[in-house]
Motif scaffolding. Structure first.
Motif, PDB file in Angstrom:
ATOM      1  N   SER A 106       0.825  -1.202   0.000  1.00 26.54           N
ATOM      2  CA  SER A 106       0.000   0.000   0.000  1.00 26.54           C
ATOM      3  C   SER A 106       0.866   1.261   0.000  1.00 26.54           C
ATOM      4  O   SER A 106       0.624   2.201  -0.767  1.00 26.54           O
ATOM      5  CB  SER A 106      -0.923  -0.011   1.219  1.00 26.54           C
ATOM      6  N   GLY A 107       1.894   1.269   0.850  1.00 24.55           N
ATOM      7  CA  GLY A 107       2.792   2.416   0.906  1.00 24.55           C
ATOM      8  C   GLY A 107       3.558   2.608  -0.396  1.00 24.55           C
ATOM      9  O   GLY A 107       3.743   3.727  -0.866  1.00 24.55           O
ATOM     10  N   PHE A 108       3.995   1.492  -0.988  1.00 24.61           N
ATOM     11  CA  PHE A 108       4.721   1.531  -2.258  1.00 24.61           C
ATOM     12  C   PHE A 108       3.828   2.084  -3.363  1.00 24.61           C
ATOM     13  O   PHE A 108       4.231   2.950  -4.131  1.00 24.61           O
ATOM     14  CB  PHE A 108       5.201   0.118  -2.600  1.00 24.61           C
ATOM     15  N   ARG A 109       2.580   1.587  -3.423  1.00 31.52           N
ATOM     16  CA  ARG A 109       1.636   2.069  -4.438  1.00 31.52           C
ATOM     17  C   ARG A 109       1.375   3.566  -4.287  1.00 31.52           C
ATOM     18  O   ARG A 109       1.351   4.307  -5.267  1.00 31.52           O
ATOM     19  CB  ARG A 109       0.317   1.307  -4.340  1.00 31.52           C
ATOM     20  N   LYS A 110       1.192   3.981  -3.051  1.00 30.94           N
ATOM     21  CA  LYS A 110       0.910   5.391  -2.786  1.00 30.94           C
ATOM     22  C   LYS A 110       2.116   6.264  -3.145  1.00 30.94           C
ATOM     23  O   LYS A 110       1.972   7.287  -3.815  1.00 30.94           O
ATOM     24  CB  LYS A 110       0.542   5.578  -1.320  1.00 30.94           C
ATOM     25  N   LEU A 111       3.313   5.842  -2.734  1.00 29.68           N
ATOM     26  CA  LEU A 111       4.524   6.614  -2.974  1.00 29.68           C
ATOM     27  C   LEU A 111       4.794   6.789  -4.463  1.00 29.68           C
ATOM     28  O   LEU A 111       5.129   7.889  -4.923  1.00 29.68           O
ATOM     29  CB  LEU A 111       5.727   5.925  -2.316  1.00 29.68           C
ATOM     30  N   LEU A 112       4.628   5.717  -5.237  1.00 31.24           N
ATOM     31  CA  LEU A 112       4.956   5.772  -6.661  1.00 31.24           C
ATOM     32  C   LEU A 112       3.747   5.910  -7.568  1.00 31.24           C
ATOM     33  O   LEU A 112       3.889   5.925  -8.796  1.00 31.24           O
ATOM     34  CB  LEU A 112       5.752   4.520  -7.061  1.00 31.24           C
ATOM     35  N   GLY A 113       2.548   5.988  -6.987  1.00 33.38           N
ATOM     36  CA  GLY A 113       1.340   6.146  -7.790  1.00 33.38           C
ATOM     37  C   GLY A 113       1.049   4.924  -8.656  1.00 33.38           C
ATOM     38  O   GLY A 113       0.622   5.072  -9.807  1.00 33.38           O
ATOM     39  N   VAL A 114       1.278   3.720  -8.132  1.00 25.62           N
ATOM     40  CA  VAL A 114       1.043   2.498  -8.895  1.00 25.62           C
ATOM     41  C   VAL A 114      -0.452   2.166  -8.843  1.00 25.62           C
ATOM     42  O   VAL A 114      -1.000   1.946  -7.765  1.00 25.62           O
ATOM     43  CB  VAL A 114       1.860   1.310  -8.330  1.00 25.62           C
ATOM     44  N   PRO A 115      -1.125   2.111  -9.985  1.00 25.35           N
ATOM     45  CA  PRO A 115      -2.565   1.847  -9.993  1.00 25.35           C
ATOM     46  C   PRO A 115      -2.887   0.369  -9.692  1.00 25.35           C
ATOM     47  O   PRO A 115      -2.024  -0.502  -9.779  1.00 25.35           O
ATOM     48  CB  PRO A 115      -2.981   2.208 -11.417  1.00 25.35           C
ATOM     49  N   ASP A 116      -4.132   0.108  -9.347  1.00 22.94           N
ATOM     50  CA  ASP A 116      -4.576  -1.262  -9.045  1.00 22.94           C
ATOM     51  C   ASP A 116      -4.530  -2.171 -10.265  1.00 22.94           C
ATOM     52  O   ASP A 116      -4.640  -3.386 -10.129  1.00 22.94           O
ATOM     53  CB  ASP A 116      -6.005  -1.247  -8.477  1.00 22.94           C
ATOM     54  N   THR A 117      -4.380  -1.600 -11.439  1.00 25.91           N
ATOM     55  CA  THR A 117      -4.293  -2.410 -12.656  1.00 25.91           C
ATOM     56  C   THR A 117      -2.936  -3.092 -12.796  1.00 25.91           C
ATOM     57  O   THR A 117      -2.749  -3.916 -13.672  1.00 25.91           O
ATOM     58  CB  THR A 117      -4.535  -1.536 -13.906  1.00 25.91           C
ATOM     59  N   HIS A 118      -1.989  -2.741 -11.925  1.00 27.98           N
ATOM     60  CA  HIS A 118      -0.641  -3.306 -11.965  1.00 27.98           C
ATOM     61  C   HIS A 118      -0.389  -4.122 -10.700  1.00 27.98           C
ATOM     62  O   HIS A 118      -0.851  -3.765  -9.616  1.00 27.98           O
ATOM     63  CB  HIS A 118       0.409  -2.199 -12.042  1.00 27.98           C
ATOM     64  N   GLU A 119       0.349  -5.209 -10.851  1.00 24.83           N
ATOM     65  CA  GLU A 119       0.744  -6.014  -9.699  1.00 24.83           C
ATOM     66  C   GLU A 119       2.064  -5.496  -9.151  1.00 24.83           C
ATOM     67  O   GLU A 119       2.885  -4.966  -9.892  1.00 24.83           O
ATOM     68  CB  GLU A 119       0.914  -7.481 -10.094  1.00 24.83           C
ATOM     69  N   VAL A 120       2.257  -5.658  -7.844  1.00 25.36           N
ATOM     70  CA  VAL A 120       3.518  -5.309  -7.187  1.00 25.36           C
ATOM     71  C   VAL A 120       4.106  -6.604  -6.651  1.00 25.36           C
ATOM     72  O   VAL A 120       3.415  -7.371  -5.979  1.00 25.36           O
ATOM     73  CB  VAL A 120       3.296  -4.307  -6.028  1.00 25.36           C
ATOM     74  N   HIS A 121       5.351  -6.861  -6.978  1.00 24.62           N
ATOM     75  CA  HIS A 121       6.043  -8.059  -6.497  1.00 24.62           C
ATOM     76  C   HIS A 121       7.237  -7.642  -5.660  1.00 24.62           C
ATOM     77  O   HIS A 121       7.979  -6.740  -6.033  1.00 24.62           O
ATOM     78  CB  HIS A 121       6.528  -8.920  -7.674  1.00 24.62           C
ATOM     79  N   PHE A 122       7.418  -8.304  -4.522  1.00 23.19           N
ATOM     80  CA  PHE A 122       8.600  -8.090  -3.686  1.00 23.19           C
ATOM     81  C   PHE A 122       9.468  -9.335  -3.800  1.00 23.19           C
ATOM     82  O   PHE A 122       8.990 -10.448  -3.605  1.00 23.19           O
ATOM     83  CB  PHE A 122       8.199  -7.876  -2.220  1.00 23.19           C
ATOM     84  N   PHE A 123      10.743  -9.137  -4.112  1.00 23.21           N
ATOM     85  CA  PHE A 123      11.678 -10.240  -4.247  1.00 23.21           C
ATOM     86  C   PHE A 123      12.778 -10.106  -3.206  1.00 23.21           C
ATOM     87  O   PHE A 123      13.203  -9.007  -2.886  1.00 23.21           O
ATOM     88  CB  PHE A 123      12.319 -10.232  -5.645  1.00 23.21           C
ATOM     89  N   ASN A 124      13.238 -11.244  -2.702  1.00 24.91           N
ATOM     90  CA  ASN A 124      14.380 -11.170  -1.791  1.00 24.91           C
ATOM     91  C   ASN A 124      15.665 -11.197  -2.593  1.00 24.91           C
ATOM     92  O   ASN A 124      15.677 -11.543  -3.764  1.00 24.91           O
ATOM     93  CB  ASN A 124      14.342 -12.313  -0.775  1.00 24.91           C
ATOM     94  N   GLY A 125      16.737 -10.812  -1.972  1.00 30.28           N
ATOM     95  CA  GLY A 125      18.031 -10.810  -2.645  1.00 30.28           C
ATOM     96  C   GLY A 125      18.409  -9.407  -3.081  1.00 30.28           C
ATOM     97  O   GLY A 125      17.605  -8.488  -3.050  1.00 30.28           O
ATOM     98  N   GLY A 126      19.639  -9.272  -3.485  1.00 32.48           N
ATOM     99  CA  GLY A 126      20.140  -7.983  -3.949  1.00 32.48           C
ATOM    100  C   GLY A 126      19.692  -7.681  -5.361  1.00 32.48           C
ATOM    101  O   GLY A 126      19.051  -8.500  -6.030  1.00 32.48           O
ATOM    102  N   ALA A 127      20.043  -6.515  -5.816  1.00 33.19           N
ATOM    103  CA  ALA A 127      19.625  -6.072  -7.145  1.00 33.19           C
ATOM    104  C   ALA A 127      20.133  -6.988  -8.248  1.00 33.19           C
ATOM    105  O   ALA A 127      19.431  -7.240  -9.221  1.00 33.19           O
ATOM    106  CB  ALA A 127      20.106  -4.637  -7.390  1.00 33.19           C
TER     107      ALA A 127
END
Length: 165
Positions: A106-127
């Motif tokens: 929720s915070g990530f979507r709000k900060l970057l303006g990511v709409p509900d039409t897009h999925e957000v994935h969190f991955f572990n590990g470095g870049a």
């Protein structure tokens, strides 16, 4: 000043009395046998915040965090969200962990303006883990056998392309 002097080689500068490349940390952060305690009497190696001496961290990787953030994290590390356990002790299938993930999304979507039409994935590990994870995820399943194009713009894009091969 030592911080603003640049060497004749591109991307290098003088920090904490030693030459560093822009993609590398100063010697008191990484790659030196001299500790911060031994260097902190020298100029341009530290700052004072809330009564504490803090190393100036110019590393390309993990960045310096505000002391308030570190202190809050330390307090909440032992008992996250009044669960009686640390976040590192929680199972990833538990309700408390999912609540943390939902707040993060929720915070990530709000900060970057990511709409509900897009999925957000969190991955572990470095870049650099993403150099293999992204092609494996995007070019598998229904996309298996397809190819990807890479824009070569420098060192990191070359590493990404090489890993994806």
């Amino acid at each position: 000043t030592p911080m603003s002097r640049a060497s004749s080689r591109r991307g290098c500068s003088i920090v904490a009395g030693g030459k560093v490349h822009s993609a590398n940390a100063p010697s008191h952060v990484a790659g030196s046998s001299m500790t911060f305690a031994e260097l902190k009497h020298k100029p341009m190696t530290h700052t004072k915040h809330l009564g504490r001496e803090r190393a100036i961290n110019l590393a390309a990787g993990a960045a310096a965090l505000p002391l308030e953030v570190l202190e809050r994290a330390a307090r909440e590390f032992v008992d996250t969200d009044d669960t009686g356990m640390s976040v590192v002790e929680m199972g990833y299938r538990t309700k408390p962990f999912h609540a943390i993930m939902e707040r993060a999304e929720s915070g990530f979507r709000k900060l970057l303006g990511v709409p509900d039409t897009h999925e957000v994935h969190f991955f572990n590990g470095g870049a650099t883990l993403q150099f293999s994870a992204i092609p494996l995820n995007l070019l598998g399943g229904v996309n298996e056998g397809k190819t990807a194009n890479y824009l070569m713009s420098g060192h990191w894009s070359e590493k990404a392309r090489n890993e994806a091969r």
